[in-house]
Motif scaffolding. Structure first.
Motif, PDB file in Angstrom:
ATOM      1  N   THR A  32      24.392  11.758   7.100  1.00  0.00           N
ATOM      2  CA  THR A  32      24.155  11.567   5.675  1.00  0.00           C
ATOM      3  C   THR A  32      25.475  11.769   4.947  1.00  0.00           C
ATOM      4  N   GLY A 103      21.431   6.876  13.385  1.00  0.00           N
ATOM      5  CA  GLY A 103      22.191   6.294  12.285  1.00  0.00           C
ATOM      6  C   GLY A 103      23.500   7.022  12.083  1.00  0.00           C
ATOM      7  N   ALA A 120      22.603   7.649   6.172  1.00  0.00           N
ATOM      8  CA  ALA A 120      22.010   7.782   4.834  1.00  0.00           C
ATOM      9  C   ALA A 120      23.105   7.956   3.792  1.00  0.00           C
ATOM     10  N   MET A 129      18.117   5.816   1.841  1.00  0.00           N
ATOM     11  CA  MET A 129      17.936   4.799   2.890  1.00  0.00           C
ATOM     12  C   MET A 129      16.964   3.728   2.426  1.00  0.00           C
ATOM     13  N   GLU A 130      17.033   2.586   3.083  1.00  0.00           N
ATOM     14  CA  GLU A 130      16.055   1.518   2.831  1.00  0.00           C
ATOM     15  C   GLU A 130      14.714   1.953   3.428  1.00  0.00           C
ATOM     16  N   THR A 133      14.122   0.655   6.901  1.00  0.00           N
ATOM     17  CA  THR A 133      14.814   1.421   7.951  1.00  0.00           C
ATOM     18  C   THR A 133      14.010   2.660   8.326  1.00  0.00           C
ATOM     19  N   ALA A 236      13.118   8.084   2.502  1.00  0.00           N
ATOM     20  CA  ALA A 236      13.986   6.993   2.041  1.00  0.00           C
ATOM     21  C   ALA A 236      14.787   7.430   0.812  1.00  0.00           C
ATOM     22  N   ASP A 240      17.372  12.021   5.626  1.00  0.00           N
ATOM     23  CA  ASP A 240      18.383  11.500   6.553  1.00  0.00           C
ATOM     24  C   ASP A 240      17.666  10.853   7.742  1.00  0.00           C
ATOM     25  N   PRO A 241      18.392  10.028   8.527  1.00  0.00           N
ATOM     26  CA  PRO A 241      17.706   9.234   9.570  1.00  0.00           C
ATOM     27  C   PRO A 241      17.098  10.045  10.707  1.00  0.00           C
TER      28      PRO A 241
END
Length: 386
Positions: A32, A103, A120, A129-130, A133, A236, A240-241
């Motif tokens: 992130t 990510g 992110a 984030m999208e 995703t 989102a 974070d991913p």
């Protein structure tokens, strides 16, 4: 060698069930841009160093200290990376390791499963984030949780993480889910930078509120205390991913084996996310199969309130079926280490990461390792590095 801080009976049952069993380790790497803010994290001395922390940790975990690393471990203000602890245990016990890229800004120089995520943006913008995703990463988490669990007969799955700045995104997710987390999270600093984290989280959540209840995907999304809330939309916005991948993995794996979420604040946020996601999407999981495992430096951090935070998960205003997980921690101490880099942990630097606490718990559970065995194995790793 293991303390249980919350849900003691459930924690004891879990430990009894997996005594003598070897785990499988999955580590989810993410990023992130929150981690690049000056002073936000001590996991890398400069923002530039922190871009590569996850890659460096993954490379060390996989290859060890003798490998000529493409991404060497970054210099820290004090202390040494917690990956030394994880590597010492996983190498000695021959525990299988699976690394996942959820990510990162650049691919790590190790065999890694790429989940097709993206780093992110800073959570203060309220659009980290999208949503597509996030949905994709959650599906990947479910898929891999099921795959990993399918190969575990008697044992359990440890899921660790490496996300610099991740305790701040954790605070954002917890707060967004209606959990009173301000002032309770941990950090890699000896004294937690609560005010800095809280200011970022407030900025991000204000942006979300300002979007008039419409998320990027056009789904309804409210910050009031009236459910239903869409937890994936929160991720989102301010997450974070790593968070949704680990949530998905734990949900799917819990259906057929034990799961230890390896970490402190970040894994408590993931646990809250699991409660919210399973409720919002009517997904089945087995809460009794899931525990959170960390180090005593996190569990007993005087500048955080980890135990209180774990207990708060049952009281989130947006999670009706809030569960409180058993919080376990290893007694590992570096007070008598001959290395100042390790003794720094006793001053509150670093504390946890890369599944370090869970690795020590696993060593005690499977091989009955005590303090001296852990310390000797960890110091041997550091010796080869310096």
């Amino acid at each position: 060698m293991i303390s249980i801080y919350t849900q003691k009976e459930q924690g004891k049952d879990w430990l009894r069930q997996y005594r003598g069993c070897l785990p499988v380790f999955a580590c989810v790497l993410g990023f992130t841009e929150t981690g690049l803010i000056p002073g936000i994290s001590a996991a890398g001395r400069t923002p530039e160093d922190r871009k590569y922390t996850a890659c460096a940790d993954a490379e060390f975990l996989y290859y060890g200290p003798e490998h000529n690393a493409q991404y060497p471990l970054p210099p820290l203000a004090a202390g040494a990376s917690p990956v030394l602890i994880s590597r010492a245990v996983f190498e000695s016990l021959k525990i299988p390791i699976h690394l996942f890229n959820a990510g990162l800004p650049q691919p790590p120089a190790v065999p890694v499963i790429d989940l097709g995520g993206a780093p992110a943006k800073c959570l203060s913008g309220g659009a980290a984030m999208e949503i597509t995703t996030v949905h994709h990463l959650f599906e990947q988490g479910l898929l891999w949780g099921e795959r990993l669990a399918a190969n575990i007969q008697q044992g359990y799955l440890i899921v660790g993480e490496c996300v610099v700045g991740g305790t701040t995104t954790a605070l954002a997710i917890l707060t967004g889910l209606g959990i009173d987390a301000a002032g309770k999270v941990n950090s890699s600093h000896p004294v937690c930078n609560h005010a800095q984290k809280w200011a970022l989280v407030q900025a991000g959540l204000e942006k979300v509120k300002g979007s008039r209840g419409q998320g990027a995907g056009g789904e309804n999304f409210t910050l009031s205390s009236s459910p239903p809330v869409n937890p994936l939309q929160f991720v989102a916005a301010v997450g974070d991913p790593m968070q949704v991948v680990v949530a998905g993995m734990a949900i799917a794996a819990s259906r057929s084996c034990g799961v230890m979420l390896a970490g402190g604040t970040q894994m408590l946020a993931v646990y809250a996310l699991i409660s919210a996601i399973t409720q919002a999407y009517a997904l089945s999981w087995r809460p009794e199969a899931v525990v959170v495992g960390t180090t005593r430096w996190v569990a007993e951090d005087p500048t955080g309130a980890t135990v209180d935070l774990a207990l708060s998960l049952g009281k989130g205003s947006l999670i009706q079926s809030g569960e409180t997980p058993p919080l376990l921690a290893t007694h590992l101490s570096f007070a008598d280490s001959r290395y100042p880099q390790l003794r720094a942990y006793e001053q509150g630097f670093v504390k946890e990461g890369m599944g370090a606490g869970a690795a020590c718990i696993a060593a005690h559970l499977s091989q009955d390792w005590q303090q001296h065995e852990l310390l000797a194995a960890i110091e041997a790793q550091l010796e080869q590095l310096i």
